[in-house]
Design a protein around this motif. Structure first.
Motif, PDB file in Angstrom:
ATOM      1  N   PHE A 193     -26.676 -31.755 -11.902  1.00  0.00           N
ATOM      2  CA  PHE A 193     -26.332 -32.849 -11.015  1.00  0.00           C
ATOM      3  C   PHE A 193     -25.675 -32.152 -10.007  1.00  0.00           C
ATOM      4  N   ASP A 194     -26.211 -32.711  -8.628  1.00  0.00           N
ATOM      5  CA  ASP A 194     -25.569 -32.427  -7.486  1.00  0.00           C
ATOM      6  C   ASP A 194     -25.584 -33.203  -6.729  1.00  0.00           C
ATOM      7  N   SER A 195     -25.449 -34.402  -6.537  1.00  0.00           N
ATOM      8  CA  SER A 195     -25.107 -35.134  -6.041  1.00  0.00           C
ATOM      9  C   SER A 195     -23.281 -36.046  -6.195  1.00  0.00           C
ATOM     10  N   ALA A 196     -22.851 -36.182  -4.838  1.00  0.00           N
ATOM     11  CA  ALA A 196     -22.015 -37.213  -4.775  1.00  0.00           C
ATOM     12  C   ALA A 196     -21.461 -38.471  -5.322  1.00  0.00           C
ATOM     13  N   PHE A 197     -22.561 -39.008  -6.100  1.00  0.00           N
ATOM     14  CA  PHE A 197     -22.373 -40.497  -6.109  1.00  0.00           C
ATOM     15  C   PHE A 197     -22.013 -40.364  -7.943  1.00  0.00           C
ATOM     16  N   MET A 198     -22.956 -39.138  -8.385  1.00  0.00           N
ATOM     17  CA  MET A 198     -22.161 -39.106  -9.679  1.00  0.00           C
ATOM     18  C   MET A 198     -20.693 -38.011  -9.831  1.00  0.00           C
ATOM     19  N   TRP A 217     -26.841 -36.988   2.568  1.00  0.00           N
ATOM     20  CA  TRP A 217     -25.173 -37.007   3.030  1.00  0.00           C
ATOM     21  C   TRP A 217     -24.931 -37.238   1.196  1.00  0.00           C
ATOM     22  N   LEU A 218     -25.143 -37.535   0.523  1.00  0.00           N
ATOM     23  CA  LEU A 218     -24.314 -37.031  -0.719  1.00  0.00           C
ATOM     24  C   LEU A 218     -24.206 -35.821  -1.273  1.00  0.00           C
ATOM     25  N   ARG A 219     -25.157 -35.173  -1.200  1.00  0.00           N
ATOM     26  CA  ARG A 219     -25.089 -34.354  -1.315  1.00  0.00           C
ATOM     27  C   ARG A 219     -24.180 -32.904  -0.563  1.00  0.00           C
ATOM     28  N   ALA A 220     -23.777 -33.470   1.013  1.00  0.00           N
ATOM     29  CA  ALA A 220     -23.151 -32.497   1.417  1.00  0.00           C
ATOM     30  C   ALA A 220     -22.275 -33.109   1.379  1.00  0.00           C
ATOM     31  N   TYR A 221     -21.659 -34.292   1.822  1.00  0.00           N
ATOM     32  CA  TYR A 221     -20.733 -34.003   0.986  1.00  0.00           C
ATOM     33  C   TYR A 221     -19.501 -33.802  -0.345  1.00  0.00           C
ATOM     34  N   GLN A 222     -20.893 -33.601  -1.392  1.00  0.00           N
ATOM     35  CA  GLN A 222     -20.426 -33.673  -2.772  1.00  0.00           C
ATOM     36  C   GLN A 222     -20.297 -32.032  -2.363  1.00  0.00           C
ATOM     37  N   ASN A 223     -20.945 -31.028  -1.544  1.00  0.00           N
ATOM     38  CA  ASN A 223     -20.737 -29.955  -1.391  1.00  0.00           C
ATOM     39  C   ASN A 223     -19.564 -29.432  -0.745  1.00  0.00           C
ATOM     40  N   LYS A 224     -18.698 -29.891   0.739  1.00  0.00           N
ATOM     41  CA  LYS A 224     -18.088 -30.081   1.293  1.00  0.00           C
ATOM     42  C   LYS A 224     -16.448 -30.173   0.725  1.00  0.00           C
ATOM     43  N   PRO A 238     -40.213 -48.768 -12.665  1.00  0.00           N
ATOM     44  CA  PRO A 238     -39.147 -48.385 -11.569  1.00  0.00           C
ATOM     45  C   PRO A 238     -37.792 -49.379 -11.116  1.00  0.00           C
ATOM     46  N   ILE A 239     -37.613 -50.250 -11.500  1.00  0.00           N
ATOM     47  CA  ILE A 239     -36.805 -51.732 -11.731  1.00  0.00           C
ATOM     48  C   ILE A 239     -36.236 -51.751 -12.899  1.00  0.00           C
ATOM     49  N   LEU A 240     -35.835 -50.849 -13.661  1.00  0.00           N
ATOM     50  CA  LEU A 240     -35.646 -50.908 -14.997  1.00  0.00           C
ATOM     51  C   LEU A 240     -35.074 -49.559 -14.795  1.00  0.00           C
ATOM     52  N   ARG A 241     -35.297 -49.074 -14.544  1.00  0.00           N
ATOM     53  CA  ARG A 241     -34.880 -47.256 -14.013  1.00  0.00           C
ATOM     54  C   ARG A 241     -33.825 -47.395 -12.973  1.00  0.00           C
ATOM     55  N   VAL A 242     -33.508 -48.347 -12.124  1.00  0.00           N
ATOM     56  CA  VAL A 242     -32.611 -48.542 -11.234  1.00  0.00           C
ATOM     57  C   VAL A 242     -31.911 -48.693 -11.969  1.00  0.00           C
ATOM     58  N   PHE A 243     -31.754 -49.550 -12.789  1.00  0.00           N
ATOM     59  CA  PHE A 243     -31.209 -51.145 -13.643  1.00  0.00           C
ATOM     60  C   PHE A 243     -30.228 -50.081 -14.722  1.00  0.00           C
ATOM     61  N   VAL A 244     -31.037 -48.781 -15.137  1.00  0.00           N
ATOM     62  CA  VAL A 244     -30.292 -48.135 -16.770  1.00  0.00           C
ATOM     63  C   VAL A 244     -29.908 -47.092 -15.961  1.00  0.00           C
ATOM     64  N   PHE A 245     -29.837 -46.656 -14.284  1.00  0.00           N
ATOM     65  CA  PHE A 245     -29.166 -45.489 -13.554  1.00  0.00           C
ATOM     66  C   PHE A 245     -27.645 -46.331 -13.320  1.00  0.00           C
ATOM     67  N   VAL A 246     -27.200 -47.595 -12.939  1.00  0.00           N
ATOM     68  CA  VAL A 246     -26.769 -47.922 -12.839  1.00  0.00           C
ATOM     69  C   VAL A 246     -25.374 -48.459 -13.610  1.00  0.00           C
ATOM     70  N   PRO A 298     -16.835 -39.594  -9.457  1.00  0.00           N
ATOM     71  CA  PRO A 298     -16.666 -40.215 -10.656  1.00  0.00           C
ATOM     72  C   PRO A 298     -16.273 -39.005 -12.133  1.00  0.00           C
ATOM     73  N   LEU A 299     -17.298 -38.333 -12.126  1.00  0.00           N
ATOM     74  CA  LEU A 299     -17.470 -37.634 -13.772  1.00  0.00           C
ATOM     75  C   LEU A 299     -15.671 -36.768 -13.599  1.00  0.00           C
ATOM     76  N   ILE A 300     -15.746 -35.983 -12.595  1.00  0.00           N
ATOM     77  CA  ILE A 300     -14.318 -35.169 -12.099  1.00  0.00           C
ATOM     78  C   ILE A 300     -13.333 -35.652 -11.961  1.00  0.00           C
ATOM     79  N   PHE A 301     -13.497 -37.249 -12.188  1.00  0.00           N
ATOM     80  CA  PHE A 301     -12.087 -38.471 -11.448  1.00  0.00           C
ATOM     81  C   PHE A 301     -12.094 -38.463 -13.076  1.00  0.00           C
TER      82      PHE A 301
END
Length: 391
Positions: free
Chosen positions: A102-107, A146-153, A67-75, A110-113
């Motif tokens: 992919f369906d979250s604004a978090f990812m 919230w991130l998915r709703a923001y993504q869609n909207k 779990p901890i390593l997963r968070v680090f790798v994701f960031v 920045p990808l589209i930017f």
């Protein structure tokens, strides 16, 4: 045209998501596009890549489980986004970056930017909308909603293109002010040219088949209930469940009472797509018992396409675009969702009208060849991208 696909899923094999991506990539490749796949989380399941499509990993070779390593790798993956997009544009020389799974604004934000900054066309592939309980069961997962709703909207309208499988997804994008010219609707990418080899049910039992993830959302409990509502005149009947074992299947095992007329056979996870197809061919009727809900309305079920490829009569619940595309007792036999009795009646109809069942199977296959074939629909997508992006 050169296309890079960044996928959150595996490739080339495992489940429905991987099957769609494999057929999409093969279809694009057959029509002359240069396609490469990048696995965002590495190789999940260790399946051999026997396709001509080159596959790379975004950062790690394997999925991280600690779990901890997963968070680090994701960031770390998040901070590497500009380098990844830069490589796609100038190292791989891609014209288009397709984002799959992919369906979250978090990812996606920045990808589209970075795609826009480096002049790389960005396309998001959307297969369905998942209910909140599917991805945010625990309290610390609530920000995903919230991130998915923001993504869609707010974010989707900034992509250069969006590929959807259903009219419900297209209408959702239009309500969120995505220009219609950015949207292309393609129901699915199914390989319908598969070998049959004369395989059929040679037992003395009437065999019903289900293939996919055996969870309550997909109606597996309704199908089991329907099995015991079938009339005794059908005789010995076997339900074959093709797919990995799930908590829902375990509950079936725990509550199972031996019955000489009604039997359940569970294959477990079948690694070979050819073996899955052979198991489908051994069935007399194939069933998609999906329950009503947001996933059923926004997604196009992969299993229905694979059922058609087997040229067996199909029973499916009335969900999503299926009711628009298909005619009852012509292409399929419809049943009402969340209703085991309706499923049982539909299955009984096919048992009692075998000649009509054969005709329904052939009509369903012909419809799928026109509307779901991966070669036809990959060419449709490629032509749309070439016109849309001028490449």
């Amino acid at each position: 045209m050169k296309i890079t696909v960044l996928t959150r899923y595996d490739f080339p094999y495992f489940g429905a998501a991987e099957n769609l991506l494999r057929q999409l990539a093969l279809g694009l490749d057959e029509h002359g596009a240069k396609v490469q796949i990048v696995r965002f989380s590495g190789d999940h399941h260790g399946r051999h890549n026997d396709t001509p499509i080159p596959v790379y990993n975004y950062l790690t070779k394997k999925k991280i489980s600690q779990p901890i390593l997963r968070v680090f790798v994701f960031v770390l993956k998040w901070f590497l986004i500009p380098i990844f997009v830069l490589r796609c544009k100038f190292d791989f020389k891609s014209d288009v970056l397709v984002l799959y799974g992919f369906d979250s604004a978090f990812m996606l934000a920045p990808l589209i930017f970075w795609c826009k900054l480096f002049g790389l066309k960005g396309v998001r592939f959307i297969t369905e909308v998942y209910p909140e309980q599917y991805y945010a069961r625990k309290w610390y997962q609530r920000p995903k909603i919230w991130l998915r709703a923001y993504q869609n909207k707010w974010i989707d309208r900034h992509f250069d293109g969006l590929v959807v499988l259903t009219t419900a997804l297209r209408d959702l994008l239009l309500r969120n002010k995505v220009p219609s010219e950015k949207i292309v609707l393609i129901p699915h990418f199914i390989n319908l040219n598969v070998k049959h080899g004369g395989i059929s049910n040679t037992s003395n039992r009437f065999r019903i088949g289900f293939c996919g993830t055996a969870i309550e959302l997909n109606g597996i409990m309704d199908l089991v209930d329907a099995l015991f509502l079938l009339p005794e005149s059908i005789g010995q009947t076997e339900l074959v469940i093709i797919g990995k074992k799930t908590p829902a299947l375990q509950r079936i095992v725990n509550n199972w009472k031996p019955n000489p007329l009604r039997m359940i056979f569970m294959t477990g996870k079948v690694k070979s797509t050819q073996k899955v197809h052979e198991l489908l061919l051994e069935c007399d009727v194939l069933v998609n018992p999906r329950k009503s809900g947001v996933s059923a309305e926004t997604g196009f079920p992969t299993k229905v396409g694979e059922y058609f490829a087997a040229r067996r009569p199909v029973v499916t619940t009335r969900c999503g675009d299926l009711v628009t595309y298909l005619e009852d007792k012509k292409h399929v036999v419809f049943a009402e969702p969340n209703d085991p009795r309706s499923l049982a009646d539909a299955i009984t109809f096919l048992f009692e009208h075998k000649d009509e069942a054969d005709l329904i199977a052939q009509n369903g296959y012909k419809w799928a060849c026109r509307e779901l074939d991966y070669r036809t629909n990959s060419l449709k997508l490629l032509n749309w991208m070439q016109i849309r992006f001028g490449t």
